[in-house]
Design a protein around this motif. Structure first.
Motif, PDB file in Angstrom:
ATOM      1  N   GLN A   1      -0.148   4.338  -0.014  1.00  0.00           N
ATOM      2  CA  GLN A   1      -0.845   5.441   0.695  1.00  0.00           C
ATOM      3  C   GLN A   1      -0.237   5.872   1.825  1.00  0.00           C
ATOM      4  O   GLN A   1       0.200   4.973   2.731  1.00  0.00           O
ATOM      5  CB  GLN A   1      -2.336   5.283   0.947  1.00  0.00           C
ATOM      6  N   ILE A   2       0.104   7.147   1.912  1.00  0.00           N
ATOM      7  CA  ILE A   2       0.492   7.399   3.445  1.00  0.00           C
ATOM      8  C   ILE A   2      -0.378   7.825   4.476  1.00  0.00           C
ATOM      9  O   ILE A   2      -1.516   8.641   4.113  1.00  0.00           O
ATOM     10  CB  ILE A   2       1.289   8.953   3.038  1.00  0.00           C
ATOM     11  N   LYS A   3      -0.283   7.153   5.574  1.00  0.00           N
ATOM     12  CA  LYS A   3      -1.217   7.366   6.497  1.00  0.00           C
ATOM     13  C   LYS A   3      -0.802   8.533   7.624  1.00  0.00           C
ATOM     14  O   LYS A   3       0.480   8.368   8.076  1.00  0.00           O
ATOM     15  CB  LYS A   3      -1.217   6.020   7.371  1.00  0.00           C
ATOM     16  N   LEU A   4      -1.562   9.470   7.951  1.00  0.00           N
ATOM     17  CA  LEU A   4      -1.233  10.379   8.866  1.00  0.00           C
ATOM     18  C   LEU A   4      -2.342  10.332  10.189  1.00  0.00           C
ATOM     19  O   LEU A   4      -3.291  10.044   9.965  1.00  0.00           O
ATOM     20  CB  LEU A   4      -1.228  11.591   8.357  1.00  0.00           C
ATOM     21  N   SER A   5      -1.518  10.587  11.336  1.00  0.00           N
ATOM     22  CA  SER A   5      -2.429  10.527  12.621  1.00  0.00           C
ATOM     23  C   SER A   5      -3.363  11.578  12.495  1.00  0.00           C
ATOM     24  O   SER A   5      -2.897  12.752  11.717  1.00  0.00           O
ATOM     25  CB  SER A   5      -1.630  10.652  13.789  1.00  0.00           C
ATOM     26  N   LYS A   6      -4.527  11.834  13.300  1.00  0.00           N
ATOM     27  CA  LYS A   6      -5.274  12.870  13.224  1.00  0.00           C
ATOM     28  C   LYS A   6      -4.755  14.230  13.703  1.00  0.00           C
ATOM     29  O   LYS A   6      -4.859  15.281  13.094  1.00  0.00           O
ATOM     30  CB  LYS A   6      -6.531  12.590  14.183  1.00  0.00           C
TER      31      LYS A   6
ATOM     32  N   THR B   1       0.058  14.525  -0.494  1.00  0.00           N
ATOM     33  CA  THR B   1       0.427  13.144   0.033  1.00  0.00           C
ATOM     34  C   THR B   1       0.184  12.273  -1.358  1.00  0.00           C
ATOM     35  O   THR B   1       0.620  11.344  -1.288  1.00  0.00           O
ATOM     36  CB  THR B   1      -0.595  12.793   0.975  1.00  0.00           C
ATOM     37  N   GLU B   2      -1.095  12.557  -2.050  1.00  0.00           N
ATOM     38  CA  GLU B   2      -1.298  11.550  -3.092  1.00  0.00           C
ATOM     39  C   GLU B   2      -0.512  11.539  -4.397  1.00  0.00           C
ATOM     40  O   GLU B   2      -0.203  10.691  -5.020  1.00  0.00           O
ATOM     41  CB  GLU B   2      -2.751  11.672  -3.617  1.00  0.00           C
TER      42      GLU B   2
ATOM     43  N   ASN C   1       0.856  -1.175   0.046  1.00  0.00           N
ATOM     44  CA  ASN C   1       0.027  -0.183   0.168  1.00  0.00           C
ATOM     45  C   ASN C   1       0.774   1.294  -0.155  1.00  0.00           C
ATOM     46  O   ASN C   1       1.579   1.462   0.906  1.00  0.00           O
ATOM     47  CB  ASN C   1      -0.759  -0.028   1.310  1.00  0.00           C
TER      48      ASN C   1
ATOM     49  N   LYS D   1      -1.327  14.781  13.445  1.00  0.00           N
ATOM     50  CA  LYS D   1      -0.293  15.094  12.451  1.00  0.00           C
ATOM     51  C   LYS D   1      -1.000  16.026  11.349  1.00  0.00           C
ATOM     52  O   LYS D   1      -0.650  16.914  10.850  1.00  0.00           O
ATOM     53  CB  LYS D   1       0.494  14.178  12.167  1.00  0.00           C
ATOM     54  N   ARG D   2      -2.113  15.255  10.845  1.00  0.00           N
ATOM     55  CA  ARG D   2      -2.902  15.952   9.734  1.00  0.00           C
ATOM     56  C   ARG D   2      -3.404  17.210  10.248  1.00  0.00           C
ATOM     57  O   ARG D   2      -3.161  18.533   9.206  1.00  0.00           O
ATOM     58  CB  ARG D   2      -4.217  15.120   9.290  1.00  0.00           C
TER      59      ARG D   2
ATOM     60  N   ASP E   1      -4.170  16.476   0.874  1.00  0.00           N
ATOM     61  CA  ASP E   1      -4.292  15.282   0.012  1.00  0.00           C
ATOM     62  C   ASP E   1      -3.899  15.189  -1.228  1.00  0.00           C
ATOM     63  O   ASP E   1      -3.162  14.098  -1.620  1.00  0.00           O
ATOM     64  CB  ASP E   1      -5.988  15.162  -0.033  1.00  0.00           C
TER      65      ASP E   1
END
Length: 76
Positions: A4-9, A44-45, A2, A11-12, A41
């Motif tokens: 896709q970069i996952k950010l914590s709430k 990051t995408e 995967n 950090k976002r 978004d």
């Protein structure tokens, strides 16, 4: 895998705040949370993988130099 970069709430939220502050300071534009979130978004995408890959390449290059240094301590 995967990509896709996952950010914590948290950090976002921090990144959105930075984007809002940047646009206000540099462009004298007030962006809302939604527009800033969409911009984040997009980054990051579409762009983050290139930054990540550059970091991987930099680490690879650095480690190769250190491995070469390690070979210098061989005993003959």
């Amino acid at each position: 895998m995967n990509n896709q970069i996952k950010l914590s709430k948290e950090k976002r939220e921090d990144m959105i705040a930075l984007i809002k502050a940047y646009f206000l300071k540099e462009r004298d534009e007030e962006l809302g949370d939604l527009a800033s979130g969409f911009f984040l978004d997009f980054i990051t995408e579409n762009l983050a993988a290139d930054f990540y890959n550059q970091g991987v390449w930099d680490a690879y290059t650095y480690m190769n130099v250190k491995i070469e240094d390690l070979l210098e301590i061989q005993k003959y």
